[in-house]
Enzyme design. Sequence first.
Site, PDB file in Angstrom:
ATOM      1  N   HIS A  37     -26.536 -12.681 -23.182  1.00  0.00           N
ATOM      2  CA  HIS A  37     -27.517 -11.990 -23.496  1.00  0.00           C
ATOM      3  C   HIS A  37     -26.740 -10.683 -24.262  1.00  0.00           C
ATOM      4  O   HIS A  37     -27.116 -10.204 -25.068  1.00  0.00           O
ATOM      5  CB  HIS A  37     -28.192 -11.413 -22.342  1.00  0.00           C
ATOM      6  N   GLN A  61     -45.404 -18.194 -21.772  1.00  0.00           N
ATOM      7  CA  GLN A  61     -44.385 -19.648 -22.039  1.00  0.00           C
ATOM      8  C   GLN A  61     -43.980 -20.492 -20.664  1.00  0.00           C
ATOM      9  O   GLN A  61     -43.227 -21.431 -20.899  1.00  0.00           O
ATOM     10  CB  GLN A  61     -43.180 -18.937 -22.938  1.00  0.00           C
ATOM     11  N   LYS A 151     -28.125 -21.150 -28.047  1.00  0.00           N
ATOM     12  CA  LYS A 151     -28.396 -21.954 -26.688  1.00  0.00           C
ATOM     13  C   LYS A 151     -29.449 -22.494 -26.707  1.00  0.00           C
ATOM     14  O   LYS A 151     -29.987 -23.777 -26.357  1.00  0.00           O
ATOM     15  CB  LYS A 151     -28.129 -21.118 -25.192  1.00  0.00           C
TER      16      LYS A 151
HETATM   17  P1  AMP Z   1     -33.615 -15.496 -21.998  1.00  0.00           P
HETATM   18  O1  AMP Z   1     -33.671 -14.346 -21.037  1.00  0.00           O
HETATM   19  O2  AMP Z   1     -33.182 -16.750 -21.410  1.00  0.00           O
HETATM   20  O3  AMP Z   1     -35.398 -15.768 -22.559  1.00  0.00           O
HETATM   21  O4  AMP Z   1     -32.833 -15.381 -23.157  1.00  0.00           O
HETATM   22  C1  AMP Z   1     -32.989 -14.305 -23.911  1.00  0.00           C
HETATM   23  C2  AMP Z   1     -32.134 -14.553 -25.181  1.00  0.00           C
HETATM   24  O5  AMP Z   1     -30.471 -14.688 -25.099  1.00  0.00           O
HETATM   25  C3  AMP Z   1     -32.673 -15.808 -26.221  1.00  0.00           C
HETATM   26  O6  AMP Z   1     -32.446 -15.512 -27.416  1.00  0.00           O
HETATM   27  C4  AMP Z   1     -31.424 -16.819 -25.653  1.00  0.00           C
HETATM   28  O7  AMP Z   1     -31.170 -17.958 -26.536  1.00  0.00           O
HETATM   29  C5  AMP Z   1     -30.009 -15.892 -25.395  1.00  0.00           C
HETATM   30  N1  AMP Z   1     -29.167 -16.621 -24.607  1.00  0.00           N
HETATM   31  C6  AMP Z   1     -29.433 -17.092 -23.225  1.00  0.00           C
HETATM   32  N2  AMP Z   1     -28.384 -17.593 -22.895  1.00  0.00           N
HETATM   33  C7  AMP Z   1     -27.359 -17.467 -23.679  1.00  0.00           C
HETATM   34  C8  AMP Z   1     -25.964 -17.851 -23.849  1.00  0.00           C
HETATM   35  N3  AMP Z   1     -25.411 -18.658 -22.903  1.00  0.00           N
HETATM   36  N4  AMP Z   1     -25.321 -17.451 -25.068  1.00  0.00           N
HETATM   37  C9  AMP Z   1     -25.751 -16.873 -25.810  1.00  0.00           C
HETATM   38  N5  AMP Z   1     -27.497 -16.551 -25.891  1.00  0.00           N
HETATM   39  C10 AMP Z   1     -28.046 -16.873 -24.905  1.00  0.00           C
END
Ligand code: AMP
Length: 288
Positions: A37, A61, A151
């Site tokens: 993040h 979602q 990811k």
């Molecule tokens: P989330 O909180 O899981 O909804 O993720 C929020 C954002 O962080 C989304 O755009 C994800 O794709 C990104 N994200 C999650 N894990 C990773 C990672 N390991 N590397 C880069 N971006 C990530």
Amino acid sequence: METVSKINELREQVKAWRQQGLTIAFVPTMGNLHAGHISLVTEAHKHADKVVASIFVNPMQFGVNEDIENYPRTMADDQQKLTAAGTDLLFTPKPDIIYPKGLAKQSFVEVPNISDGYCGESRPGHFRGVATIVCKLFNLVQPDVACFGLKDYQQVQVIQIMVEDLSMPIKIIPVATIREESGLALSSRNGYLTAEEKATAPALYKSLQWLAEQIRAGYAQQDSIDFIGLAKQAAKTINDAGLHTDYLHVCHAQTLQPASEDDTQLVILAAAHCGKARLIDNLQVNLA
Ligand code: AMP
């Protein structure tokens, strides 16, 4: 960093920045932040004067059998990390501010075709929920650019197409996946893994790397490549390691249709269950 949870507070700050002629980058998240993040925040700073992040565990979602209540919530820790990364504003709305009429009466955004397969098939309604919340957050924050992690490869494609189809004046910046040394992609869901599962989970990415090598070798030797057969072998290796493959496919990198002979821009998309966690990962393979 200021944290706001009301829509009018967010709009006032954004308006003030706009009046000063400043540009805005946006990083939407569901919290429980890790280095993946934070890499989005770092990237966001390169594209605009101000960086707005959001933390919202979006009920739209999550499927009926998916455990939204137990999704990890670590607000104080997240605020510290975002502050350290130089985030200018954090938006943390409550569900009743985002969906005041309840989910059943909420208008939604659906991005056809690209949302149907893979995670869309395993998690019906998931990408409708993603597209709707991202559209709504875009309307609230009105950013110039927004950063999304590769990811969640299919999610990035869904958002790109939504932005194009609905003429949203926002540039989408895809950001590379941050991984542990083992190769395991960082994810909030890794917190569900036991120590033993944490040791087996890297088998997912290892198999994607093996598959990518086979594809590259086949292409170099001008062989016809059996994408489906190779994907089955990779899935078997993942299952033999103790995970349970949900899907694993070699696809065209933009359309996400099954890869064909002539495609040179590919992506391997995969999801696998490891104990209580459903892990997703992918690997792009550019042959030319
Ligand atoms: P989330 O909180 O899981 O909804 O993720 C929020 C954002 O962080 C989304 O755009 C994800 O794709 C990104 N994200 C999650 N894990 C990773 C990672 N390991 N590397 C880069 N971006 C990530």
